[in-house]
Design a protein around this motif. Sequence first.
Motif, mmCIF file in Angstrom:
data_model
loop_
_atom_site.group_PDB
_atom_site.id
_atom_site.type_symbol
_atom_site.label_atom_id
_atom_site.label_comp_id
_atom_site.label_asym_id
_atom_site.label_seq_id
_atom_site.Cartn_x
_atom_site.Cartn_y
_atom_site.Cartn_z
ATOM 1 N N TRP A 79 23.864 0.999 38.952
ATOM 2 C CA TRP A 79 24.883 -0.043 38.808
ATOM 3 C C TRP A 79 25.750 -0.055 40.038
ATOM 4 C CZ3 TRP A 79 26.681 4.215 35.599
ATOM 5 C CH2 TRP A 79 27.966 4.626 35.870
ATOM 6 N N LYS A 80 26.208 -1.227 40.371
ATOM 7 C CA LYS A 80 27.027 -1.416 41.556
ATOM 8 C C LYS A 80 28.451 -1.729 41.148
ATOM 9 C CE LYS A 80 23.154 -3.220 44.123
ATOM 10 N NZ LYS A 80 22.510 -4.383 44.644
ATOM 11 N N VAL A 81 29.374 -1.301 41.974
ATOM 12 C CA VAL A 81 30.785 -1.574 41.744
ATOM 13 C C VAL A 81 31.234 -2.536 42.834
ATOM 14 C CG1 VAL A 81 33.084 -0.575 41.578
ATOM 15 C CG2 VAL A 81 31.104 0.722 40.754
ATOM 16 N N GLU A 82 31.708 -3.688 42.415
ATOM 17 C CA GLU A 82 32.167 -4.687 43.369
ATOM 18 C C GLU A 82 33.679 -4.833 43.275
ATOM 19 O OE1 GLU A 82 30.082 -8.307 42.618
ATOM 20 O OE2 GLU A 82 28.125 -7.408 42.970
ATOM 21 N N GLY A 83 34.298 -5.159 44.381
ATOM 22 C CA GLY A 83 35.730 -5.438 44.388
ATOM 23 C C GLY A 83 36.615 -4.239 44.631
ATOM 24 N N LYS A 84 36.035 -3.102 45.048
ATOM 25 C CA LYS A 84 36.877 -1.921 45.306
ATOM 26 C C LYS A 84 37.906 -2.177 46.402
ATOM 27 C CE LYS A 84 33.306 1.064 45.446
ATOM 28 N NZ LYS A 84 32.638 2.342 45.700
ATOM 29 N N GLU A 85 37.605 -3.126 47.268
ATOM 30 C CA GLU A 85 38.554 -3.446 48.336
ATOM 31 C C GLU A 85 39.818 -4.108 47.789
ATOM 32 O OE1 GLU A 85 35.889 -6.931 47.692
ATOM 33 O OE2 GLU A 85 35.513 -4.804 47.992
ATOM 34 N N ASN A 86 39.770 -4.572 46.551
ATOM 35 C CA ASN A 86 40.934 -5.203 45.922
ATOM 36 C C ASN A 86 41.861 -4.205 45.232
ATOM 37 O OD1 ASN A 86 40.075 -7.829 46.667
ATOM 38 N ND2 ASN A 86 38.649 -7.812 44.974
ATOM 39 N N LEU A 87 41.452 -2.942 45.175
ATOM 40 C CA LEU A 87 42.312 -1.923 44.570
ATOM 41 C C LEU A 87 43.542 -1.732 45.448
ATOM 42 C CD1 LEU A 87 39.680 0.779 43.548
ATOM 43 C CD2 LEU A 87 40.954 -0.729 42.020
ATOM 44 N N PRO A 88 44.692 -1.470 44.826
ATOM 45 C CA PRO A 88 45.889 -1.218 45.642
ATOM 46 C C PRO A 88 45.745 0.097 46.398
ATOM 47 C CG PRO A 88 46.339 -0.756 43.336
ATOM 48 C CD PRO A 88 44.965 -1.350 43.396
ATOM 49 N N PRO A 89 46.504 0.269 47.467
ATOM 50 C CA PRO A 89 46.442 1.540 48.196
ATOM 51 C C PRO A 89 46.784 2.711 47.269
ATOM 52 C CG PRO A 89 47.728 -0.079 49.410
ATOM 53 C CD PRO A 89 47.438 -0.666 48.066
ATOM 54 N N ARG A 90 46.259 3.867 47.607
ATOM 55 C CA ARG A 90 46.515 5.070 46.823
ATOM 56 C C ARG A 90 48.010 5.305 46.705
ATOM 57 N NH1 ARG A 90 45.429 11.217 48.266
ATOM 58 N NH2 ARG A 90 45.660 12.032 46.173
ATOM 59 N N GLY A 91 48.447 5.663 45.521
ATOM 60 C CA GLY A 91 49.856 5.923 45.287
ATOM 61 C C GLY A 91 50.585 4.759 44.649
ATOM 62 N N GLN A 92 50.034 3.568 44.755
ATOM 63 C CA GLN A 92 50.637 2.422 44.065
ATOM 64 C C GLN A 92 50.040 2.342 42.667
ATOM 65 O OE1 GLN A 92 50.301 -1.249 46.168
ATOM 66 N NE2 GLN A 92 51.495 -0.543 47.894
ATOM 67 N N GLY A 93 50.818 1.884 41.741
ATOM 68 C CA GLY A 93 50.363 1.810 40.361
ATOM 69 C C GLY A 93 49.419 0.650 40.110
ATOM 70 N N MET A 94 48.574 0.829 39.107
ATOM 71 C CA MET A 94 47.714 -0.244 38.632
ATOM 72 C C MET A 94 47.334 0.073 37.197
ATOM 73 S SD MET A 94 44.029 0.376 40.385
ATOM 74 C CE MET A 94 43.179 1.927 40.286
ATOM 75 N N ILE A 95 47.009 -0.940 36.470
ATOM 76 C CA ILE A 95 46.542 -0.767 35.096
ATOM 77 C C ILE A 95 45.117 -1.278 35.043
ATOM 78 C CG2 ILE A 95 46.810 -1.496 32.707
ATOM 79 C CD1 ILE A 95 49.800 -1.695 33.211
ATOM 80 N N VAL A 96 44.229 -0.447 34.547
ATOM 81 C CA VAL A 96 42.830 -0.838 34.365
ATOM 82 C C VAL A 96 42.594 -0.878 32.861
ATOM 83 C CG1 VAL A 96 40.428 -0.259 34.822
ATOM 84 C CG2 VAL A 96 42.178 0.283 36.517
ATOM 85 N N ALA A 97 42.335 -2.049 32.340
ATOM 86 C CA ALA A 97 42.104 -2.217 30.908
ATOM 87 C C ALA A 97 40.603 -2.352 30.662
ATOM 88 C CB ALA A 97 42.830 -3.450 30.389
ATOM 89 N N VAL A 98 40.106 -1.580 29.726
ATOM 90 C CA VAL A 98 38.676 -1.556 29.432
ATOM 91 C C VAL A 98 38.465 -1.905 27.969
ATOM 92 C CG1 VAL A 98 36.619 -0.106 29.422
ATOM 93 C CG2 VAL A 98 38.369 0.262 31.142
ATOM 94 N N ASN A 99 37.472 -2.729 27.703
ATOM 95 C CA ASN A 99 37.070 -3.014 26.333
ATOM 96 C C ASN A 99 36.298 -1.797 25.842
ATOM 97 O OD1 ASN A 99 36.324 -4.073 23.931
ATOM 98 N ND2 ASN A 99 35.070 -5.715 24.757
ATOM 99 N N HIS A 100 36.949 -0.931 25.112
ATOM 100 C CA HIS A 100 36.421 0.378 24.735
ATOM 101 C C HIS A 100 35.373 0.212 23.636
ATOM 102 C CE1 HIS A 100 36.182 4.591 24.460
ATOM 103 N NE2 HIS A 100 37.174 4.826 23.640
ATOM 104 N N ILE A 101 34.112 0.114 24.026
ATOM 105 C CA ILE A 101 33.018 -0.086 23.083
ATOM 106 C C ILE A 101 32.373 1.234 22.681
ATOM 107 C CG2 ILE A 101 30.732 -1.151 22.828
ATOM 108 C CD1 ILE A 101 31.683 -3.322 24.760
#
Length: 106
Positions: free
Chosen positions: A24-46
Amino acid sequence: MLGAFMYFCLWLPLNIARLIWWNWKVEGKENLPPRGQGMIVAVNHINWTDIHILGASLPLSHRPWWIAKIEMFLNRGVTWWLRQMQVIPIKRGKRDTAATDASATA
């Protein structure tokens, strides 16, 4: 420091398996904020594997904090390991301000 090493010991084999067997490939990693900045990753927990897939999909530099039901923290050994993996306990079905405060300071 021990927690980061333990996380790496899980992350590395999952990434190798991801690249070799699951392909599997992961696309869009370049859109992650720089390390140390906050982000929320929401996953549909199946499935229980969602957690592992998410962790292996993120770059190692973006080691996440997790939220888990407080019932997971009943055993002292499991509690220690979960704390090393940066897991925040949360009381489901209740207004848990302690979990919110812990996630805001993480």
